[in-house]
Design an enzyme around this catalytic site. Structure first.
Site, PDB file in Angstrom:
ATOM      1  CB  CYS A 336      43.163  47.264  32.125  1.00 48.08           C
ATOM      2  SG  CYS A 336      44.514  46.601  30.971  1.00 48.08           S
ATOM      3  CG  HIS A 420      46.380  49.922  34.802  1.00 53.58           C
ATOM      4  ND1 HIS A 420      45.620  49.210  35.460  1.00 53.58           N
ATOM      5  CD2 HIS A 420      46.905  49.305  33.603  1.00 53.58           C
ATOM      6  CE1 HIS A 420      45.309  47.880  34.678  1.00 53.58           C
ATOM      7  NE2 HIS A 420      46.295  48.063  33.438  1.00 53.58           N
TER       8      HIS A 420
END
Length: 503
Positions: A336, A420
């Site tokens: 991310c 994630h």
């Protein structure tokens, strides 16, 4: 039934989240339909529900402990700090504002109404709602606008149990002081204490518990023993400061070393829990180039302040060290925000409002920040293994080459993804670690039978066992069903308990 209880704490990281999860698991085992609730959470560890709402990671895990589907109303207000003064406000799973501490006050009445409605809905749908407070209820400078601690307890008539961490020291002063700083109407709802992380002789602790009851008129409902290894979806980076004995040298040649860059605004570092669960994998946190020296894998995790944390990376000399690793073909993983930093260029008019900045240039990609936040539960695969994950980001990454890696790309030994939770997929995690070990020249083979989901379930069962074995569960039941008992003494500032006049 509609019963409820508020678990407050003397400090952040005192044990509120794990105790709430433990009570949820204990109740669920008895066939009670129970739900967790945290009115307002300030956390950079979050999760996405099945319907695309963002909530605190701790509340997500507490819902798993309760055996129910996580929902936005279980954490109606989530604050995500982007700096020391500004936070994103996520309301019922969606971002609605960026505010500083003073501007936040203007939103309080709206938030208070949403909190009250969310709790009322949960109480109507479930037998019991176990609420978790935020920080400490004795933050007297914030009491007037409080919607998460005694403000919530007063509004909803919740009995309150205060948990204190004895491993920090000063637990009796913290418990006594918490009650003593509250106004009488708030004190009337504080029904007892729980001491967390005790290790030592119980007979030495007993006189202190007796004196605490004499001073406050309130019992200690239980003493939870120190239980190593309960790093359960922590809410904030305070948990990273605690001892991690599994991360200490010396290491053997078969040990795979993972160094995680600890950004000032590190987010969703729960991604690393699944790596740490693997036998033979050591996970450490890095703040300087020397911390990366013997690492087989360096991870750039999520960040709530990508551009600011990228500047920090350069100031600390970490960017140069990471660039050298890439040139040597040594594995690097960006997740991310960390993935965004590995790109060639970042255009951010949303989060930092700094415009265009150069990334580390280690992956063939460009990043543009969008006003709308991407929230989702994507599915895909890599190494021939299925992957289910979640995504929470404003930065949109456009790849310009490289090899596919999940939703991102790979160039040599540098990997990047916005997903994630990918490491929680056991087959993918093993294949990725085997690839890393081969590239690092490490004699490491992932264990073939480690299930991260099963390990989490066992941890939640341990929490339920601790509640059942070490707390006065009959007293907990009375509080849940009947509320705080009448006639609890008022603890005066001078330390003399007085019987409340309105009881």
């Amino acid at each position: 039934m509609g019963g409820a209880l508020l678990v407050a704490g003397t400090t952040s990281d005192a044990g509120k989240s794990v105790l709430t999860a433990g009570i949820c698991r204990w109740l669920a085992r008895q066939g009670v339909r129970v739900a967790p609730f945290k009115a307002q959470n300030m956390s950079l560890n979050s999760m996405v529900t099945a319907d695309g709402a963002e909530i605190g990671r701790a509340q997500y895990t507490q819902a798993l402990a309760a055996g129910v589907e996580p929902r936005a109303i279980m954490n109606p207000v989530l604050l995500k700090p982007g700096s020391d003064r500004r936070s994103q406000v996520v309301l019922l799973g969606r971002p609605v504002a960026e505010v500083d501490a003073l501007e936040y006050g203007a939103h309080k009445e709206r938030l208070r109404a949403v909190v009250a409605d969310s709790l009322a809905r949960l109480r109507a749908e479930y037998d019991v709602v176990v609420c978790e407070g935020a920080g400490s209820p004795a933050e007297i400078n914030l009491r007037a606008g409080d919607i998460a601690n005694m403000g919530l307890a007063r509004a909803a008539g919740l009995p309150v149990v205060v948990v204190g961490d004895i491993d920090r020291g000063g637990v009796f002063a913290a418990l006594y002081g918490t009650v003593g700083l509250l106004e009488p109407a708030d004190q009337a709802l504080v029904a007892g204490f729980v001491i967390n992380k005790f290790r030592g002789a119980a007979e030495l602790l007993a006189p202190g518990l007796e004196q605490l009851r004499a001073l406050t008129g309130r019992p200690t409902l239980g003493v939870l023993p120190w239980q190593p290894g309960l790093h359960l979806d922590a809410e904030d980076s305070l948990s990273l400061d605690g001892p991690r004995p599994d991360a200490q040298p010396p290491y053997g040649k078969e040990t795979l070393r993972v160094a995680v860059v600890r950004f000032p605004r590190i987010s969703n570092f729960t991604d690393l829990d699944a790596l740490a669960c693997e036998p033979g994998v050591v996970v450490r946190y890095a703040t300087g180039p020397g911390d990366l020296a013997d690492a087989d894998l360096v991870v750039l995790p999520g960040s709530r302040a990508t551009v600011s944390d990228l500047a920090w990376l350069r100031e600390r000399g970490l960017a140069a060290a990471i660039g050298e690793r890439a040139a040597q073909g040594r594995p690097i993983l960006g997740v991310c925000g960390g993935y965004q930093m590995l790109a060639r260029h970042i255009d951010d008019e949303v989060e930092s409002k700094t415009g265009g900045v150069d990334g580390l240039g280690l992956l063939p990609a460009r990043v543009v920040f969008a006003a709308d936040k991407t929230l989702g539960r994507p599915e895909g695969g890599a190494y021939g293994e299925p992957v289910r994950a979640y995504e929470i980001h404003h930065g949109i990454v456009e790849t310009e080459g490289g090899e596919p890696f999940l939703d991102g790309c790979r160039a040599g030994a540098v990997y990047g993804t916005t997903w994630h939770g990918a490491m929680e997929n056991d087959g993918f995690r093993r294949a990725f670690l085997a690839d890393v070990a081969a590239r690092a020249g490490r004699d490491f083979t992932p264990a073939p039978d480690v299930s991260f989901a099963a390990l989490r379930e066992r941890t939640l069962d341990v929490l339920g066992d601790l509640v059942a074995e070490h707390l006065d569960t009959e007293a907990l039941w009375r509080l849940i069903e009947q509320g705080a008992p009448a006639g609890l003494p008022v603890v005066a500032p001078g330390g003399v308990p007085e019987v409340s006049a309105d009881k």
